[in-house]
Write a protein that holds these residues in place. Structure first.
Motif, PDB file in Angstrom:
ATOM      1  N   ILE A  33      -5.949 -16.626  11.191  1.00 16.46           N
ATOM      2  CA  ILE A  33      -6.292 -15.343  10.575  1.00 16.46           C
ATOM      3  C   ILE A  33      -5.697 -15.251   9.170  1.00 16.46           C
ATOM      4  O   ILE A  33      -4.580 -15.725   8.922  1.00 16.46           O
ATOM      5  CB  ILE A  33      -5.823 -14.163  11.462  1.00 16.46           C
ATOM      6  N   LYS A  34      -6.428 -14.690   8.263  1.00 13.78           N
ATOM      7  CA  LYS A  34      -5.989 -14.557   6.874  1.00 13.78           C
ATOM      8  C   LYS A  34      -4.990 -13.410   6.731  1.00 13.78           C
ATOM      9  O   LYS A  34      -5.074 -12.401   7.430  1.00 13.78           O
ATOM     10  CB  LYS A  34      -7.176 -14.289   5.955  1.00 13.78           C
ATOM     11  N   VAL A  35      -4.065 -13.564   5.791  1.00 17.07           N
ATOM     12  CA  VAL A  35      -3.051 -12.543   5.538  1.00 17.07           C
ATOM     13  C   VAL A  35      -3.714 -11.227   5.145  1.00 17.07           C
ATOM     14  O   VAL A  35      -3.287 -10.158   5.583  1.00 17.07           O
ATOM     15  CB  VAL A  35      -2.049 -13.012   4.459  1.00 17.07           C
ATOM     16  N   LYS A  36      -4.782 -11.285   4.355  1.00 22.05           N
ATOM     17  CA  LYS A  36      -5.429 -10.033   3.952  1.00 22.05           C
ATOM     18  C   LYS A  36      -6.026  -9.302   5.150  1.00 22.05           C
ATOM     19  O   LYS A  36      -6.083  -8.079   5.160  1.00 22.05           O
ATOM     20  CB  LYS A  36      -6.465 -10.255   2.856  1.00 22.05           C
ATOM     21  N   SER A  37      -6.406 -10.022   6.197  1.00 17.26           N
ATOM     22  CA  SER A  37      -6.893  -9.381   7.417  1.00 17.26           C
ATOM     23  C   SER A  37      -5.753  -8.697   8.166  1.00 17.26           C
ATOM     24  O   SER A  37      -5.933  -7.624   8.741  1.00 17.26           O
ATOM     25  CB  SER A  37      -7.568 -10.406   8.320  1.00 17.26           C
ATOM     26  N   ILE A  38      -4.596  -9.314   8.148  1.00 14.23           N
ATOM     27  CA  ILE A  38      -3.413  -8.714   8.771  1.00 14.23           C
ATOM     28  C   ILE A  38      -3.022  -7.449   8.018  1.00 14.23           C
ATOM     29  O   ILE A  38      -2.745  -6.407   8.621  1.00 14.23           O
ATOM     30  CB  ILE A  38      -2.250  -9.719   8.809  1.00 14.23           C
ATOM     31  N   ILE A  39      -3.031  -7.508   6.695  1.00  8.72           N
ATOM     32  CA  ILE A  39      -2.713  -6.335   5.877  1.00  8.72           C
ATOM     33  C   ILE A  39      -3.696  -5.206   6.175  1.00  8.72           C
ATOM     34  O   ILE A  39      -3.299  -4.047   6.347  1.00  8.72           O
ATOM     35  CB  ILE A  39      -2.708  -6.693   4.377  1.00  8.72           C
ATOM     36  N   ALA A  40      -4.980  -5.539   6.280  1.00 11.73           N
ATOM     37  CA  ALA A  40      -6.008  -4.533   6.566  1.00 11.73           C
ATOM     38  C   ALA A  40      -5.795  -3.903   7.943  1.00 11.73           C
ATOM     39  O   ALA A  40      -5.955  -2.689   8.109  1.00 11.73           O
ATOM     40  CB  ALA A  40      -7.389  -5.160   6.470  1.00 11.73           C
ATOM     41  N   GLU A  41      -5.438  -4.699   8.930  1.00 18.16           N
ATOM     42  CA  GLU A  41      -5.195  -4.178  10.273  1.00 18.16           C
ATOM     43  C   GLU A  41      -4.009  -3.229  10.301  1.00 18.16           C
ATOM     44  O   GLU A  41      -4.063  -2.159  10.910  1.00 18.16           O
ATOM     45  CB  GLU A  41      -4.966  -5.327  11.257  1.00 18.16           C
ATOM     46  N   ASN A  47      -1.871   3.513   8.502  1.00 18.81           N
ATOM     47  CA  ASN A  47      -2.190   4.223   7.269  1.00 18.81           C
ATOM     48  C   ASN A  47      -1.144   3.925   6.183  1.00 18.81           C
ATOM     49  O   ASN A  47      -0.674   4.810   5.482  1.00 18.81           O
ATOM     50  CB  ASN A  47      -2.316   5.730   7.518  1.00 18.81           C
ATOM     51  N   TYR A  48      -0.783   2.655   6.099  1.00 19.24           N
ATOM     52  CA  TYR A  48       0.216   2.205   5.131  1.00 19.24           C
ATOM     53  C   TYR A  48      -0.073   0.752   4.776  1.00 19.24           C
ATOM     54  O   TYR A  48      -0.338  -0.063   5.661  1.00 19.24           O
ATOM     55  CB  TYR A  48       1.623   2.325   5.732  1.00 19.24           C
TER      56      TYR A  48
END
Length: 55
Positions: A33-41, A47-48
């Protein structure tokens, strides 16, 4: 035990343990999984927006 609710504005409780608990199932399903997907989740759940390093 952590609850999956919105954390107060200071987000002092949004540490790596809570983030790990929130994303564990995603990483189990897709270890690449990509880091940007983790950030989005995390952004969706709490909500942060966390920084790249914390993700």
């Amino acid at each position: 035990m952590c609850t999956m609710e919105t954390i107060s504005q200071d987000h002092a409780k949004l540490d790596s343990d809570i983030i790990a608990e929130a994303i564990k199932s995603l990483v189990d399903l897709d270890p690449s999984i990509k880091v940007k997907s983790i950030i989005a989740e995390v952004q969706y759940r709490f909500n942060y927006t966390i920084c790249y390093r914390k993700a």
